[in-house]
Design a protein around this motif. Structure first.
Motif: not given
Lengths: 200, 461
Positions: A108-114
């Protein structure tokens, strides 16, 4: 008008030529049926359909059997998989399962909400003691890669995982272990957990 | 459904003009075919947001020639192990039933020319059925499938061929490249987005009432033409199609002669290009389509047969679609702009137009929302604008010779089952054939007199 026909024939020829440039050949069923929803190589774009690339073969085999005998009855299983899996033979189920298990999984890509993903990571590794939610990593693995009949979760669509947690909680989807594990999990917990898993 | 430009015998009498417009207000194609569900084992929601609008998966199913099947088949192979037969155990048949009750803002004049002056038709029309269709929809052989529709309508009191689309499709081994052939009888019926004429909203239209005199040619050739085309789609993103149509009139003399009425002359090319992206639960499409047609006003001059000269139409459209398909909420929007250039020769020679060239623009925007695929509705805004032409839109149709019209359709739907829709629809005209008040120049009729309320039932099984 001949020119129009010639152009049409020319386009058809180009299309046919491009089609012959085959890459590695997946099983016929995977190519002609499964890929329509689960994408080429088992990497679906729509979160309605789970990604199958790199999924555990035993888990896939078990789920396809449950779709076939209708023992997995959550709404999407009924709408999509009961009909599709109904006529499959044991050999076909095995072939499809092994094919998708052999595909390279996507990460997965980096989370949109870290911050949300960080909360999910905490649940994944340590569980929620106050709500009797055990650490997911205990069964699904440190990398959420799964093992045997326990599915890979890493890189899966967050939306799909969230729906499964909800269906386990409402017992629309059969699985006694998961019923107990998520019984007290809140929607916010599920959102955090799936945000983390989708980013792995 | 014929060309909606008035023919020459209709240049004066308002009542007859109104009756003609009523005949032109034919229903648009509208389908959702349960035989596909029977063949695939997939519920309606796999292919439709709310029928007949297609989901991304529904679009792929259609582009793959309706061949996806999960059912046992009667099959055969040749010596090279190639499939030579794959026949469904049971034919993929389905029925569609529509019934409606419609009320007009104000009664229309009696269509009988010999009726006493001022006579009016009854208001309040019940059609049972408004439309009854029999479908064969599904696989015929490997890579080869079809959708055939035969439709009965109450006013015509007979069955006739309706939308038909026969396809062959295959894809590359990697699945990246899909290509196919289509044979069909209605330009855009082969399209997979709901922003084109054959599949646009509103999908169930009132069976009675007046329709504006003008509309682009591309949307009104159904069952008058037949065409063969080739298409391809790369990585579910780029779509390209070219189809060539020829006149194929239903219920007319063959070969076509001066008794056949207006018809497509020679061949008509149709093109389509589209770009689609999917991300998460969203998808969006941007595309263009169009055609260049010569239309022969056959039968206008029996002495000369078909030599009156052809009228030429060039339609170029730009369209777009957006869909959000959530777990509980579905929201979609479509928009299109169609520009049509009309070059008159046959109609000009026959005194049916004032100008040698006219144009027409149609703007259409639709939006829909559904909750749990059960409650929802849609809104459609349409605006027509075009050249003023006192003979093309004569008094009786338009007081000022203008085709300009503007209207909205509001629809509320309840779906007790995925295959059944109960709908209440309101069509609201602000401008009709060039005016808001006394628009036809004869009867003092207002655009709003043509407003319609329809209560409908639509089920597929």
């Amino acid at each position: 008008m001949k020119k129009v026909f010639l152009a049409a024939v020319g386009l058809a020829t180009v299309l046919a030529h491009a089609a012959s440039a085959a890459t590695e050949s997946p099983p016929k069923l995977a190519r002609e049926v499964c890929s329509k929803c689960h994408g080429p190589e088992g990497i679906s774009q729509s979160p309605l359909f789970p990604r199958l690339a790199g999924q555990q073969a035993e888990y896939l085999d078990q789920q396809l059997h449950q779709f076939r005998d209708r023992s997995r009855g959550d709404p999407h299983a009924q709408a999509y998989m009961w009909g599709v899996a109904g006529p499959l033979t044991d050999a076909q189920i095995k072939s499809i399962s092994e094919y998708y298990a052999s595909r390279k999984p996507v990460h997965g890509a980096a989370p949109s909400d870290p911050a949300l993903a960080a909360k999910g990571k905490e649940i994944f590794f340590n569980g929620l003691e106050a709500r009797n939610v055990p650490a997911c990593a205990g069964c699904h693995g440190e990398q959420a890669e799964g093992q045997g009949a326990i599915p890979r979760l890493a890189g899966q669509h967050a939306d799909y995982l969230y729906r499964q947690l909800r269906d386990f909680r409402s017992e629309l989807r059969e699985n006694e272990t998961m019923h107990a594990n998520v019984q007290s999990m809140t929607d916010d917990d599920a959102a955090a957990l799936t945000e983390y898993l989708a980013s792995q | 459904m014929g060309l909606q430009q008035p023919s020459f015998s209709l240049t004066a009498l308002a009542a007859v003009g109104l009756a003609t417009a009523m005949l032109c207000a034919a229903s648009t194609p509208a389908e959702a075919v349960p035989s596909f569900a029977r063949q695939t084992g997939l519920a309606c929601e796999a292919c439709h947001t709310v029928f007949p609008e297609l989901t991304p998966f529904g679009r792929r199913f259609k582009l793959n020639a309706f061949t996806l099947t999960t059912k046992q088949e009667i099959s055969d192979i040749n010596e090279r192990k190639q499939g030579t037969l794959s026949l469904a155990d049971l034919p993929p048949l389905a029925l569609m039933f529509e019934a409606s009750s419609t009320w007009q803002g104000k009664r229309v004049p009696d269509s009988n020319p010999s009726a006493p002056a001022g006579s009016q038709a009854q208001n309040g029309t019940v059609e049972f059925p408004q439309q009854l269709s029999l479908f064969y929809g599904g696989k015929i052989a490997d890579h080869f499938g079809a959708l055939f529709q035969v439709t009965y309508s109450q006013p015509s009191d007979h069955f006739t061929i309706d939308n038909s689309d026969i396809r062959y499709a295959d894809q590359s081994q990697s699945g990246d490249f899909l290509y196919g052939l289509t044979l069909n009888n209605n330009p855009t019926v082969q399209d997979v987005w709901n922003s084109t004429p054959a599949w646009g909203l509103p999908s169930m239209t009132p069976p009675v009432g007046l329709a504006p005199a003008a509309s682009p040619l591309i949307g009104k050739l159904g069952a008058q033409v037949a065409g063969a085309g080739v298409y391809g789609m790369y990585k579910d993103v780029f779509y390209l199609e070219g189809t060539v149509y020829h006149a194929a009139l239903t219920g007319k003399t063959t070969p076509i002669d001066s008794t056949s009425g207006s018809h497509l002359d020679n061949y008509m090319p149709y093109w389509r290009a589209a770009y689609e992206r999917q991300w998460g639960r969203h998808s969006a499409e941007l595309g263009t389509y169009g055609t260049h047609a010569h239309f022969n006003q056959g039968g206008l001059n029996p002495e000369n047969g078909l030599v009156m000269g052809a009228d030429t139409f060039t339609d170029v459209a730009v369209d777009g679609q957006y869909q959000y398909i959530g777990e509980n909420h579905i929201a979609t929007a479509q928009a299109s702009w169609t520009h049509e250039n009309q070059t008159w020769q046959g109609l000009l020679n026959a005194g049916g137009t004032s100008n040698s060239k006219d144009n027409l623009n149609q703007y259409k925007v639709t939006g829909s929302y559904y909750y749990n695929r059960t409650y929802g509705g849609n809104v459609t805004y349409t605006r027509l604008s075009g050249s003023t032409d006192a003979l093309l839109y004569p008094v009786g149709t338009s007081a000022n010779g203008s085709p300009n019209s503007q209207w909205e359709t509001f629809e509320v739907d309840y779906l007790p089952f995925l295959n059944t829709k109960v709908l209440l629809q309101y069509t609201l005209y602000q401008k009709f054939n060039g005016g808001s008040n006394a628009y036809d120049g004869v009867t003092n009729r207002k655009a709003s007199d043509n407003n319609l309320v329809m209560l409908g039932l639509w089920t597929n099984f």
